[in-house]
Design a protein around this motif. Structure first.
Motif, PDB file in Angstrom:
ATOM      1  N   LEU A  37      45.445  13.998  28.374  1.00  0.00           N
ATOM      2  CA  LEU A  37      46.512  13.581  29.278  1.00  0.00           C
ATOM      3  C   LEU A  37      47.764  13.318  28.452  1.00  0.00           C
ATOM      4  O   LEU A  37      47.742  12.530  27.507  1.00  0.00           O
ATOM      5  CB  LEU A  37      46.102  12.287  30.007  1.00  0.00           C
ATOM      6  N   GLY A  38      48.846  14.012  28.808  1.00  0.00           N
ATOM      7  CA  GLY A  38      50.129  13.796  28.122  1.00  0.00           C
ATOM      8  C   GLY A  38      51.224  13.635  29.149  1.00  0.00           C
ATOM      9  O   GLY A  38      51.002  13.808  30.346  1.00  0.00           O
ATOM     10  N   ALA A  39      52.424  13.321  28.671  1.00  0.00           N
ATOM     11  CA  ALA A  39      53.526  13.101  29.600  1.00  0.00           C
ATOM     12  C   ALA A  39      54.025  14.408  30.199  1.00  0.00           C
ATOM     13  O   ALA A  39      54.741  14.410  31.186  1.00  0.00           O
ATOM     14  CB  ALA A  39      54.663  12.378  28.888  1.00  0.00           C
ATOM     15  N   ARG A  40      53.687  15.545  29.565  1.00  0.00           N
ATOM     16  CA  ARG A  40      54.000  16.856  30.146  1.00  0.00           C
ATOM     17  C   ARG A  40      52.870  17.798  29.786  1.00  0.00           C
ATOM     18  O   ARG A  40      51.953  17.439  29.048  1.00  0.00           O
ATOM     19  CB  ARG A  40      55.351  17.366  29.620  1.00  0.00           C
ATOM     20  N   ARG A  41      52.949  19.027  30.304  1.00  0.00           N
ATOM     21  CA  ARG A  41      51.814  19.934  30.185  1.00  0.00           C
ATOM     22  C   ARG A  41      51.654  20.532  28.780  1.00  0.00           C
ATOM     23  O   ARG A  41      50.554  20.808  28.341  1.00  0.00           O
ATOM     24  CB  ARG A  41      51.995  21.046  31.248  1.00  0.00           C
ATOM     25  N   TYR A  42      52.780  20.747  28.075  1.00  0.00           N
ATOM     26  CA  TYR A  42      52.742  21.590  26.872  1.00  0.00           C
ATOM     27  C   TYR A  42      53.390  20.878  25.690  1.00  0.00           C
ATOM     28  O   TYR A  42      54.356  20.117  25.872  1.00  0.00           O
ATOM     29  CB  TYR A  42      53.503  22.893  27.194  1.00  0.00           C
TER      30      TYR A  42
ATOM     31  N   ARG B 269      43.364  24.628  21.849  1.00  0.00           N
ATOM     32  CA  ARG B 269      44.441  25.147  22.711  1.00  0.00           C
ATOM     33  C   ARG B 269      45.525  24.110  22.965  1.00  0.00           C
ATOM     34  O   ARG B 269      46.635  24.430  23.344  1.00  0.00           O
ATOM     35  CB  ARG B 269      43.867  25.582  24.072  1.00  0.00           C
ATOM     36  N   GLU B 270      45.169  22.825  22.760  1.00  0.00           N
ATOM     37  CA  GLU B 270      46.118  21.740  23.046  1.00  0.00           C
ATOM     38  C   GLU B 270      46.895  21.293  21.811  1.00  0.00           C
ATOM     39  O   GLU B 270      47.756  20.431  21.891  1.00  0.00           O
ATOM     40  CB  GLU B 270      45.362  20.520  23.606  1.00  0.00           C
ATOM     41  N   VAL B 271      46.567  21.827  20.647  1.00  0.00           N
ATOM     42  CA  VAL B 271      47.264  21.386  19.428  1.00  0.00           C
ATOM     43  C   VAL B 271      48.659  22.033  19.396  1.00  0.00           C
ATOM     44  O   VAL B 271      48.794  23.237  19.150  1.00  0.00           O
ATOM     45  CB  VAL B 271      46.471  21.752  18.145  1.00  0.00           C
ATOM     46  N   GLY B 272      49.678  21.233  19.683  1.00  0.00           N
ATOM     47  CA  GLY B 272      51.065  21.703  19.607  1.00  0.00           C
ATOM     48  C   GLY B 272      51.299  22.971  20.412  1.00  0.00           C
ATOM     49  O   GLY B 272      51.003  23.042  21.598  1.00  0.00           O
ATOM     50  N   SER B 273      51.803  23.997  19.722  1.00  0.00           N
ATOM     51  CA  SER B 273      52.144  25.267  20.357  1.00  0.00           C
ATOM     52  C   SER B 273      51.381  26.379  19.635  1.00  0.00           C
ATOM     53  O   SER B 273      50.690  26.122  18.640  1.00  0.00           O
ATOM     54  CB  SER B 273      53.637  25.501  20.181  1.00  0.00           C
ATOM     55  N   ILE B 274      51.566  27.611  20.093  1.00  0.00           N
ATOM     56  CA  ILE B 274      50.862  28.727  19.452  1.00  0.00           C
ATOM     57  C   ILE B 274      51.232  28.818  17.962  1.00  0.00           C
ATOM     58  O   ILE B 274      50.370  29.027  17.107  1.00  0.00           O
ATOM     59  CB  ILE B 274      51.168  30.055  20.188  1.00  0.00           C
ATOM     60  N   GLN B 275      52.511  28.602  17.643  1.00  0.00           N
ATOM     61  CA  GLN B 275      52.942  28.664  16.234  1.00  0.00           C
ATOM     62  C   GLN B 275      52.208  27.617  15.400  1.00  0.00           C
ATOM     63  O   GLN B 275      51.770  27.887  14.274  1.00  0.00           O
ATOM     64  CB  GLN B 275      54.458  28.422  16.124  1.00  0.00           C
ATOM     65  N   ILE B 276      52.075  26.412  15.968  1.00  0.00           N
ATOM     66  CA  ILE B 276      51.382  25.325  15.256  1.00  0.00           C
ATOM     67  C   ILE B 276      49.896  25.673  15.104  1.00  0.00           C
ATOM     68  O   ILE B 276      49.296  25.485  14.045  1.00  0.00           O
ATOM     69  CB  ILE B 276      51.557  23.990  16.026  1.00  0.00           C
TER      70      ILE B 276
END
Ligand SMILES: Cc1cc2nc3c(=O)[nH]c(=O)nc-3n(C[C@H](O)[C@H](O)[C@H](O)COP(=O)(O)OP(=O)(O)OC[C@H]3O[C@@H](n4cnc5c(N)ncnc54)[C@H](O)[C@@H]3O)c2cc1C
Length: 292
Positions: free
Chosen positions: A190-195, A103-110
């Motif tokens: 943990l990233g600098a933003r949520r998405y 669920r955390e890999v890039g975006s839905i398209q990715i």
């Protein structure tokens, strides 16, 4: 009339091959020593500023290395399986951590295009698929025109963008022993933003308990804090026999993350990464015992 020289010329100049079977794919790879293209989500961004001169072997049509199968001893994930397919499949709870990573890999398209094998073969220190698969004792299967071999994932990834893959090999499957399928598992990033973000730190945990609810086996892996994601064996050993209940996260100490070698970069300092990894490991452990 057909001139055989024309065919020779065509084959010689060809730079794009799209096999539809694994056999065709390994043969094309052996013949051309070309580059493999799967979902393309790492492949194309790495080539935006230069023309592609290599022979491209596009394996997106090779269906036999796609999908999940449950075998007697192991669960096998085909190398061409996408992150979206992993999320959608009815895997046992031992795979909750891997699904959370998907669920955390890039975006839905990715996630719709990016594959497990692409993630592992690209071998970024920040590849989300690596820590959860390390905590599942995953093995990778590699096929070439001359045979197949199996390697533990921890031995396959050698460092930043370095793997033990030989030029003529295709990663066909990732397998996980079934004895871990009902373990508790978690993944935190943990990233600098949520998405749509590259991680500063990520942590995966798999926890097997006994019938007295004590830790029988713990597996903890941290990514983005060294050239390749690492298991923390000192912590895993320290946890054996501990009660699997709220408060388990307090077992994590600075000495347990000595195997990590985080760097300072635009996303965070080494000191911040160390600090954050201790906090994240604690939370991932609490999540495994249902306390987070
Ligand atoms: C906008 C964006 C955001 C992203 N965010 C994340 C993220 O948050 N987390 C994350 O981990 N990744 C992220 N990625 C990276 C990427 O999406 C994943 O690593 C994905 O799983 C790669 O799979 P792929 O099929 O697209 O690989 P490809 O790009 O097709 O290939 C990647 C590499 O692996 C090789 N390869 C592919 N398949 C095989 C095979 N079966 N056998 C041998 N070699 C093979 C290729 O030759 C190439 O070198 C992001 C990418 C983009 C563009």
């Amino acid at each position: 009339m057909h001139d055989p020289r024309c065919r020779h010329e065509f084959v010689h100049m060809s730079s794009y091959i799209r096999p539809t079977t694994l056999q065709e794919a390994v043969e094309a790879l052996a013949e051309t020593r070309g580059v493999l293209l799967s979902g393309g989500t790492d492949f194309f961004p790495a080539r935006v500023d230069r023309p592609i001169r290599e022979t491209v072997i596009d394996i997106s049509g090779v269906r036999e290395i796609k999908g999940i199968s449950i075998e007697r001893e192991r669960i096998a994930i085909g190398g061409r399986t996408t992150w979206s397919e992993i999320m959608a499949s009815p895997l046992a709870r031992g795979f909750d951590g891997l699904k959370a990573a998907a669920r955390e890999v890039g975006s839905i398209q990715i996630q719709n295009f990016g594959t497990v094998a692409g993630n592992l073969c690209n071998a970024s220190p920040a590849a989300d698929g690596v820590p959860p698969l390390l905590t599942l004792d995953a093995e990778v299967e590699l096929a070439s025109a001359t045979g197949a071999r199996t390697l533990p994932l921890g031995e396959f990834i050698l460092g930043n963008r370095k793997t033990a893959r030989r030029a003529e090999e295709i990663l066909t499957r990732v397998t996980v022993p079934r004895r871990l399928e009902n373990a508790a598992s978690s993944f935190l990033k943990l990233g600098a933003r949520r998405y749509l973000v590259i991680s500063i730190v990520m942590v995966a945990v798999t926890l097997l308990t006994d019938d007295r609810n004590r830790v029988r086996e713990a597996r903890v892996a941290v990514g983005s804090c060294s050239a390749k994601a690492r298991r923390l064996t000192a912590l895993e050993e320290a946890m054996a026999g501990e009660k699997a209940e709220a408060g388990i996260g307090k077992l994590v100490a600075a000495a347990h993350i000595e195997a990590l070698s985080p760097i300072d970069d635009v996303r965070g300092t080494a000191a911040y990464r160390r600090d954050a990894s201790i906090t994240l490991i604690g939370r991932a452990l609490e999540a495994c015992v249902g306390a987070a």
